[in-house]
Design an enzyme around this catalytic site. Sequence first.
Site, PDB file in Angstrom:
ATOM      1  N   SER A 138       0.840  -1.196   0.000  1.00  0.00           N
ATOM      2  CA  SER A 138       0.000   0.000   0.000  1.00  0.00           C
ATOM      3  C   SER A 138       0.870   1.238   0.000  1.00  0.00           C
ATOM      4  O   SER A 138       1.999   1.224   0.515  1.00  0.00           O
ATOM      5  CB  SER A 138      -0.900   0.014   1.250  1.00  0.00           C
ATOM      6  N   TYR A 151      -2.286  -0.516  10.829  1.00  0.00           N
ATOM      7  CA  TYR A 151      -2.187  -0.928   9.429  1.00  0.00           C
ATOM      8  C   TYR A 151      -0.956  -0.329   8.766  1.00  0.00           C
ATOM      9  O   TYR A 151      -0.205  -1.032   8.074  1.00  0.00           O
ATOM     10  CB  TYR A 151      -3.456  -0.514   8.686  1.00  0.00           C
ATOM     11  N   LYS A 155       2.236  -2.340   7.103  1.00  0.00           N
ATOM     12  CA  LYS A 155       2.644  -2.207   5.705  1.00  0.00           C
ATOM     13  C   LYS A 155       4.079  -1.704   5.580  1.00  0.00           C
ATOM     14  O   LYS A 155       4.808  -2.113   4.666  1.00  0.00           O
ATOM     15  CB  LYS A 155       1.682  -1.272   4.962  1.00  0.00           C
TER      16      LYS A 155
END
Length: 337
Positions: A138, A151, A155
Amino acid sequence: MSRTVVVTGASAGVGRATAREFARRGDRLGLVARGLTGLNAAADELRVLGAEALVVPADTADPAAVHAAAEHVENLLGPIDVWVNVAFTSVFAPFTEISPDEYRRVTEVSYLGYVNGTREALTRMVPRDRGTIVQVGSALGARSVPLQSAYCGAKHAVNGFTSSVRTELMHQGSRVRITVVQLPAVNTPQFSWNLSRLPRHPQPVPPIYQPEVAARAVVYAADHPRRKQYFVGASTVGTILANKVAAGLLDRYLARTGYDSQQTGERVQPQRPDNLWRPLDGEDDSAHDYGAHGVFDDRAHGCSAQTWPSRHAWLAWSAAALTAGGVALRARRKRRS
């Protein structure tokens, strides 16, 4: 020639769309996720397309479960040629409102799940000296935003882990490849089923793309894995480059806009169901198939003009310089206003 492909997180979202894309090519699919309702629906879709599909329920945070899944796939479909790590979960909330157990859970699924999948793939691919691993990453793995600290941290960790493994494979002279596909905002069910403590419904920050855009990029990366990473969407390239040249401005810009831009105007119930600890597409009577798409179809793009230059790095970064300049200019104007 058909291949054996494992896709984690295959019950919904990008994983579901990616499995369909491989199936259209005639590949054999091992579908890994927790939710049986979504997995069975995905398998039915792939069989309609003429592909062989194997449902393998497993929590990718559990290394033993991932090992058993890999064994099951190879026993029934043959040696694994491609392994795609997609499965994740998240929490939408300020960091101080996320409990230690919740934070650990996100990390175990969204980071260690990739580690577990990569380990199982390499255990099989390295002795054969062939195979490809695709990590679905991402833009938030390079440029963090508020309300998604768990999150974003996962990532970032995936990027660092993958770079380390890549250099080890290079040192060994291995022909096994590992690459990352960095995604923009995508219209998936995550915004309806991830744990949220926000007062309003979570949303991706525009521009939003349909999961099929991501899926096509993943399949391309599996076919052309020599590049260390691919970028999907001009917003991804622009965000990453802007963070390199104007990180401080982006900090201030996101501090002012990052809360509202990640929420719709719709109020949500404080205790809405979520999939952090158990799948919402499980086996009970309330389970249903969430599919690949989220609730933002009317705002999502079905293609990306940046896809072609993403495959030609020097053009992508040249175009991104203009995007980054625009982002920095908007941030500067916001600061002055």
